[in-house]
Design a protein around this motif. Structure first.
Motif, short mmCIF file in Angstrom:
data_model
loop_
_atom_site.label_atom_id
_atom_site.label_comp_id
_atom_site.label_asym_id
_atom_site.label_seq_id
_atom_site.Cartn_x
_atom_site.Cartn_y
_atom_site.Cartn_z
N ASP A 70 2.65 -9.21 8.49
CA ASP A 70 0.77 -9.68 8.94
C ASP A 70 0.34 -10.87 8.36
O ASP A 70 0.30 -11.32 7.84
CB ASP A 70 0.28 -8.79 7.33
N GLY A 78 4.66 -9.98 3.64
CA GLY A 78 5.14 -10.68 5.51
C GLY A 78 5.14 -11.34 5.46
O GLY A 78 3.20 -10.97 6.28
N HIS A 130 9.06 -3.95 3.56
CA HIS A 130 8.61 -4.17 2.27
C HIS A 130 9.63 -4.02 1.38
O HIS A 130 9.98 -4.99 0.58
CB HIS A 130 7.92 -2.12 1.46
N MET A 189 8.10 -2.72 12.33
CA MET A 189 8.23 -1.75 10.73
C MET A 189 7.09 -1.83 10.08
O MET A 189 6.77 -2.53 10.18
CB MET A 189 9.65 -1.90 9.85
N MET A 194 0.98 -1.33 -0.25
CA MET A 194 -0.29 0.00 -0.26
C MET A 194 0.88 1.06 -0.08
O MET A 194 0.14 2.49 0.56
CB MET A 194 -1.20 0.06 0.95
N VAL A 235 10.48 -7.50 9.63
CA VAL A 235 11.72 -6.89 9.61
C VAL A 235 11.63 -5.35 10.68
O VAL A 235 10.18 -4.91 11.25
CB VAL A 235 12.43 -5.98 8.19
N HIS A 256 8.67 1.21 3.36
CA HIS A 256 9.80 0.32 5.03
C HIS A 256 10.70 -0.44 4.29
O HIS A 256 10.89 -1.21 3.40
CB HIS A 256 9.18 0.80 6.13
P1 AMP Z 1 1.72 -2.73 3.53
O1 AMP Z 1 2.11 -1.84 2.82
O2 AMP Z 1 1.06 -2.52 4.58
O3 AMP Z 1 0.22 -3.38 2.92
O4 AMP Z 1 2.31 -4.37 3.55
C1 AMP Z 1 2.88 -4.71 2.76
C2 AMP Z 1 3.48 -5.79 3.16
O5 AMP Z 1 4.29 -5.62 3.41
C3 AMP Z 1 2.52 -6.99 2.83
O6 AMP Z 1 3.13 -8.42 2.57
C4 AMP Z 1 3.14 -7.06 4.89
O7 AMP Z 1 2.90 -8.20 5.63
C5 AMP Z 1 5.06 -6.30 4.19
N1 AMP Z 1 5.91 -5.74 5.42
C6 AMP Z 1 4.89 -4.89 6.22
N2 AMP Z 1 5.77 -4.84 7.72
C7 AMP Z 1 6.69 -5.58 7.09
C8 AMP Z 1 7.85 -5.66 8.22
N3 AMP Z 1 7.69 -5.04 9.07
N4 AMP Z 1 8.93 -6.35 8.11
C9 AMP Z 1 8.07 -7.80 6.59
N5 AMP Z 1 7.34 -6.91 6.11
C10 AMP Z 1 6.72 -6.44 6.49
#
Ligand code: AMP
Length: 281
Positions: A150, A147, A37, A184, A30, A176, A34
């Motif tokens: 989630d 990740g 991602h 993160m 989304m 991470v 960071h």
């Molecule tokens: P989001 O942009 O929050 O929808 O996350 C996109 C992808 O990045 C999802 O698969 C999340 O699980 C992964 N993600 C978000 N934060 C982290 C993190 N701290 N460590 C590893 N993967 C992450």
């Protein structure tokens, strides 16, 4: 990096790549990127010939009282980061492109979607599975990277892929963390200084669980009550759930005998944060 705003453009870019027998990896995000991602992007880069990333703040996974309108958006910065990581294709559609007027079709993983975050956020996983299914149809990836942060989302997506025969390998990447242990998250940007400090209680509760588990504790009820005690040290943080579950069906476990997911969600101010750890006996 080719930036595609339309489904047809992204689809044809990915089809061209596949026509040359090249392995396509997809990292759905989304945005507000960071290191979490970027770790997924690096895993995809290492394992695939063509890396596609999507940036789409998906309205259908936000509840009516949630943070859709204030969700952080940093498109230009994200593009620079993805260029630096050697991403080939960025798919960044508008809401209208992804949800044509009058769309009434959904992908629902029944049962699983009402557990953990799905219980606290009704309709959330229906939005996630619908958009991920659509992204899989547009990009047609050989592998997709998610990740472990989630963990419930991962379980729901794995189940959707299995039940609906999507020809895609789901790759889970480790959480991470910031230097002090906070997982993160794009939502960490909402935290003020005090909240940022308080947010560490999630990680502390999981560390306490791990410590007791390593000392031989196998009762989920006792692990949960010890973790809840840790939350008493931060009365301003409101616990949403702290659960000990099986990582596939997300059902509560009483006695830990196999691979087990310990997942926590809590409100720090108005910001809802999640974290988890997997216990392996
Ligand atoms: P989001 O942009 O929050 O929808 O996350 C996109 C992808 O990045 C999802 O698969 C999340 O699980 C992964 N993600 C978000 N934060 C982290 C993190 N701290 N460590 C590893 N993967 C992450």
């Amino acid at each position: 990096m080719k930036i595609c705003a339309s489904i047809s453009e992204a689809r044809s870019a990915c089809r061209d790549a596949r026509a040359n027998h090249r392995r396509v990896g997809l990292v759905p995000t989304m945005g507000a990127l960071h290191e979490g991602h970027l770790s997924l992007v690096r895993a995809a880069r290492a394992q695939c010939d063509v890396v596609a990333v999507s940036i789409f703040v998906n309205p259908t996974q936000f509840g009516p009282a949630e943070d859709l309108s204030k969700y952080p958006r940093q498109f230009e910065r994200d593009c620079r980061l993805l260029e630096q990581e050697g991403v080939d294709i960025l798919f960044a559609p508008s809401i209208e492109e992804m949800y044509p007027q009058g769309a009434i079709s959904w992908v629902v993983v029944e049962g699983l979607s009402e557990k953990l975050d799905g219980r606290s956020r009704p309709g959330h996983f229906r939005g996630v599975t619908t958009v991920v299914a659509k992204l899989f149809h547009v990009i047609e990836p050989d592998a997709a990277y998610f990740g472990q942060k989630d963990a419930a989302q991962l379980a729901v997506i794995r189940r959707m892929v299995r039940d609906l025969d999507f020809p895609v390998e789901i790759v889970a990447c480790p959480i991470v963390r910031e230097a002090d242990g906070l997982a993160m998250s794009s939502r960490n940007a909402y935290l003020n200084r005090e909240e940022r400090q308080r947010a560490l209680v999630l990680q502390r509760s999981l560390q306490e669980t791990q410590r007791q588990f390593q000392a031989g504790e196998r009762s989920a009820a006792r692990l949960i009550s010890a973790a809840k005690e840790v939350f008493l040290s931060e009365p301003q943080v409101r616990l949403d759930y702290f659960e000990v579950v099986d990582p596939e069906m997300l059902d509560p476990v009483e006695h830990i005998s196999g691979r087990t997911l310990v997942a926590v969600a809590a409100f720090v101010g108005t910001t809802r944060l999640i974290d988890n750890v997997v216990l392996e006996p």
